[in-house]
Motif scaffolding. Structure first.
Motif, short mmCIF file in Angstrom:
data_model
loop_
_atom_site.label_atom_id
_atom_site.label_comp_id
_atom_site.label_asym_id
_atom_site.label_seq_id
_atom_site.Cartn_x
_atom_site.Cartn_y
_atom_site.Cartn_z
N TYR A 290 5.05 39.47 25.57
CA TYR A 290 4.01 40.47 25.74
C TYR A 290 2.73 39.80 26.24
CZ TYR A 290 7.16 43.46 23.13
OH TYR A 290 8.27 44.18 22.73
N GLY A 291 1.98 40.52 27.05
CA GLY A 291 0.72 40.02 27.57
C GLY A 291 -0.45 40.80 27.02
N LEU A 297 6.19 41.99 29.08
CA LEU A 297 6.23 41.23 30.31
C LEU A 297 7.63 41.21 30.90
CD1 LEU A 297 4.09 38.17 29.14
CD2 LEU A 297 3.30 40.15 30.46
N THR A 311 6.36 36.84 33.54
CA THR A 311 5.13 37.21 34.23
C THR A 311 4.80 38.67 33.96
OG1 THR A 311 3.99 37.16 36.37
CG2 THR A 311 6.26 37.93 36.37
N ALA A 312 3.55 39.04 34.21
CA ALA A 312 3.13 40.43 34.08
C ALA A 312 3.37 41.15 35.40
CB ALA A 312 1.65 40.49 33.69
N TYR A 323 0.11 35.11 26.84
CA TYR A 323 1.51 35.50 26.86
C TYR A 323 2.09 35.09 25.50
CZ TYR A 323 1.66 36.08 32.02
OH TYR A 323 1.47 36.50 33.32
#
Length: 349
Positions: A290-291, A297, A311-312, A323
């Protein structure tokens, strides 16, 4: 001497054996506080009632509260065995720690560390302890004093800052604060907390040269795969420290990934890509990341290289964001790994 790569291979192999057996060994969860007050900024404050309840939960789970330095070294050496541990830290030496948190912890005989940025104490910034109060606390065997820089400035090298200028600026901040702490309190700090949790590889080298242990603000526990110059802590401000998620943090395990191989947080492309390798018997599909502010993510895998890419799906607009990745372990526990990214193009705090 065992090489770093050989040591990591042995640690990774041990992690695979633990996963296969269903056993989960112990790591060190470090809790990070600033203010403990109802009157200070919510983003860096833990309410007194929540703080008391957090400490009660630690004790109800029968988790050993240990001095930060010795517990960190044991965790890095993989010597915690089955005994999960926790260490308690406070950044900035705020007066609310002296008036509320410290008396509670000392009454219970629990060790804790205070990271001091010395200029704030000299200037008697509003809300800071005095040197006399710090001296009183430092006289207790449960209390360790750490270094938090001279003036709490941003220490990562700024864009367009000359290397020599950066080296002089940061070396002064590290060493002048350490000298002032030794002068006033009679202790030589060997523990360092990065202001804002920001660091880069050049700063890590200065920390390594001084043989200090250095702690960030990225979440996760400390284990044998962690790195001495980028040690994680769990922020415990009210928004992050709710009891509903605290047990998972206290009982978490370090994801079996070589933390020294991860990015230092400085990136070129926004959103940045986080890339690492999981042990062969940890399927990528079980990894959740999770971001900050963007939610879940995108997780992809490169089977040919045995790598995971995280990555997002959109760019971030803040100076700092994280992250956070978790992976289920047995006994209802989670492996945990976090990276704090820094956008140096954004204004400093």
């Amino acid at each position: 001497m065992i090489s770093k790569q050989r040591r990591f291979n042995s640690v990774a192999a041990a992690a695979v054996l633990l996963l296969a057996s269903g056993a989960v060994s112990a790591d060190l969860a470090v809790l990070q506080y600033h203010h403990v007050s109802n009157e200070t900024p919510a983003s860096t404050s833990t309410t007194p009632s929540l703080f008391r309840n957090q400490i009660d939960m630690v004790q109800s789970l029968d988790i050993d509260v240990k001095p930060l330095e010795s517990a960190t070294k044991e965790a890095l050496d993989g010597d915690l065995n089955e005994s999960q541990q926790v260490a308690i830290t406070f950044d900035d030496a705020y007066s609310s720690v002296y008036t509320f948190a410290a008396p509670l912890l000392l009454e219970k005989g629990l060790p804790f560390t205070i990271f001091v940025n010395s200029q704030a104490i000299d200037d008697q910034d509003r809300g800071s302890m005095t040197w006399e109060q710090l001296e009183e606390l430092a006289s207790h065997p449960e209390v360790t004093i750490g270094n938090h820089s001279l003036d709490h400035g941003h220490l990562a090298r700024k864009p367009n800052e000359a290397e020599a200028q950066w080296h002089e600026r940061v070396s002064h901040s590290l060493d002048a604060s350490a000298a002032r702490i030794e002068e006033k309190l009679g202790v030589t700090p060997t523990l360092f907390a990065y202001p804002y949790g920001e660091y880069d590889s050049e700063l890590e080298k200065l920390i390594e040269d001084r043989q200090w242990l250095a702690y960030g603000q990225q979440s996760g526990p400390i284990g044998a795969q962690s790195a001495k110059t980028r040690l994680p802590r769990f922020p415990m401000a009210t928004s992050f420290g709710q009891l509903s998620s605290l047990k998972d943090k206290l009982m978490s395990k370090a994801l079996p990934v070589d933390a020294a191989s991860l990015p230092d947080g400085i990136f070129k492309d926004n959103p940045p890509e986080l890339r690492f390798s999981l042990p062969a018997n940890m399927p990528t599909k079980a990894l959740s990341c999770y971001g900050s502010g963007v939610g879940q993510l995108v997780v992809k895998s490169d089977e040919a290289e045995g790598a995971v890419m995280v990555t997002a799906d959109r760019a971030f607009d803040s100076r700092r964001f994280r992250y956070n990745c978790t992976y289920p372990a047995s006994e209802g526990r989670f492996y945990w790994q976090s990276v704090q990214w820094i956008d140096l193009s954004k204004p400093e705090d």
